[in-house]
Design a protein around this motif. Structure first.
Motif, PDB file in Angstrom:
ATOM      1  N   THR A   1      52.866 -20.680  41.255  1.00  0.00           N
ATOM      2  CA  THR A   1      52.822 -19.814  40.046  1.00  0.00           C
ATOM      3  C   THR A   1      54.184 -19.305  39.778  1.00  0.00           C
ATOM      4  O   THR A   1      54.326 -19.373  38.200  1.00  0.00           O
TER       5      THR A   1
ATOM      6  N   VAL B   1      54.849 -22.277  37.050  1.00  0.00           N
ATOM      7  CA  VAL B   1      54.249 -22.021  35.955  1.00  0.00           C
ATOM      8  C   VAL B   1      55.071 -21.010  34.993  1.00  0.00           C
ATOM      9  O   VAL B   1      55.389 -21.149  33.787  1.00  0.00           O
TER      10      VAL B   1
ATOM     11  N   ASP C   1      58.216 -22.678  33.668  1.00  0.00           N
ATOM     12  CA  ASP C   1      57.867 -23.553  32.706  1.00  0.00           C
ATOM     13  C   ASP C   1      57.595 -22.993  31.260  1.00  0.00           C
ATOM     14  O   ASP C   1      58.119 -23.128  30.143  1.00  0.00           O
ATOM     15  N   TRP C   2      57.052 -21.557  31.321  1.00  0.00           N
ATOM     16  CA  TRP C   2      56.899 -20.752  30.277  1.00  0.00           C
ATOM     17  C   TRP C   2      57.893 -20.198  29.768  1.00  0.00           C
ATOM     18  O   TRP C   2      58.065 -20.019  28.434  1.00  0.00           O
TER      19      TRP C   2
ATOM     20  N   GLN D   1      52.562 -28.100  27.861  1.00  0.00           N
ATOM     21  CA  GLN D   1      51.828 -27.042  28.876  1.00  0.00           C
ATOM     22  C   GLN D   1      50.380 -27.180  28.803  1.00  0.00           C
ATOM     23  O   GLN D   1      49.649 -27.282  29.738  1.00  0.00           O
TER      24      GLN D   1
ATOM     25  N   ALA E   1      47.117 -28.524  31.143  1.00  0.00           N
ATOM     26  CA  ALA E   1      46.100 -27.490  31.603  1.00  0.00           C
ATOM     27  C   ALA E   1      44.832 -27.825  30.861  1.00  0.00           C
ATOM     28  O   ALA E   1      43.843 -26.967  31.032  1.00  0.00           O
TER      29      ALA E   1
ATOM     30  N   GLN F   1      46.865 -23.244  38.587  1.00  0.00           N
ATOM     31  CA  GLN F   1      46.221 -23.946  37.465  1.00  0.00           C
ATOM     32  C   GLN F   1      45.750 -22.908  36.413  1.00  0.00           C
ATOM     33  O   GLN F   1      45.736 -23.015  35.435  1.00  0.00           O
TER      34      GLN F   1
ATOM     35  N   ARG G   1      48.141 -21.250  34.300  1.00  0.00           N
ATOM     36  CA  ARG G   1      48.848 -22.216  33.245  1.00  0.00           C
ATOM     37  C   ARG G   1      48.084 -22.433  32.139  1.00  0.00           C
ATOM     38  O   ARG G   1      48.387 -22.286  31.114  1.00  0.00           O
TER      39      ARG G   1
END
Length: 172
Positions: free
Chosen positions: A51, A54, A57-58, A77, A81, A108, A111
């Motif tokens: 997480t 995630v 990446d965000w 992204q 997903a 998952q 994301r």
């Protein structure tokens, strides 16, 4: 009728996790509950670490240098997903859409929800509605959900600090 069930709460959840990273998996799940996600997540050993990836990446989306780069990163992204949207009725919520497959892990699901929610947020409200706080040295994420779309600071405290700094600069 709400057509955008993921936009606002998903980006607010992502910002909450980015601005104040939880110490463990249970705290992440608690944050998801605070924004209204009710489905349980299967517990997996690497949920906390994955997480974090995630959210990292965000944050690259938040920090993108241009609208085009932001869109490109967000599209990447969403492609990771991707799942067929499906209508579900669980936990007394009524019928709504899920943008994920059943049985997915917490990372998952987050994301998917965060990517789709961010895309909905910035395409319906504006690409500028996701940024870092403008009060130096603060680096918190600002998700602008204001009516006028001019939120520049993460908090009243940062807004006041910036105003004092501007005032002192004018005085000198």
């Amino acid at each position: 009728m709400q057509l955008n069930p993921y936009g606002e709460y998903a980006v607010l959840l992502a910002a909450s996790l980015a601005n104040n990273w939880p110490e463990n998996r249970d705290e992440i799940e608690q944050r998801t509950r605070e924004v209204g996600m009710t489905m349980p997540f299967p517990v997996r050993r690497n949920d906390h670490q994955e997480t974090r990836q995630v959210i990292d990446d965000w944050l690259r989306i938040v920090d993108a240098d241009s609208d085009h780069q932001r869109a490109e990163l967000l599209n990447q992204q969403m492609s990771q997903a991707s799942a067929y949207p499906r209508m579900v009725d669980h936990d007394g919520e009524g019928w709504h859409l899920h943008y994920r497959d059943d049985g997915q892990s917490m990372p998952q699901v987050l994301r998917s929800v965060i990517a789709v929610g961010t895309a909905l947020h910035i395409t319906t409200r504006g690409m500028h509605r996701l940024r870092r706080c403008e009060a130096e040295p603060c680096t918190q994420v600002v998700v602008d959900i204001t009516r006028n779309g001019r939120q520049r600071y993460c908090s009243v405290r940062c807004s006041n600090r910036a105003a004092v700094r501007r005032h002192r600069n004018r005085q000198s």
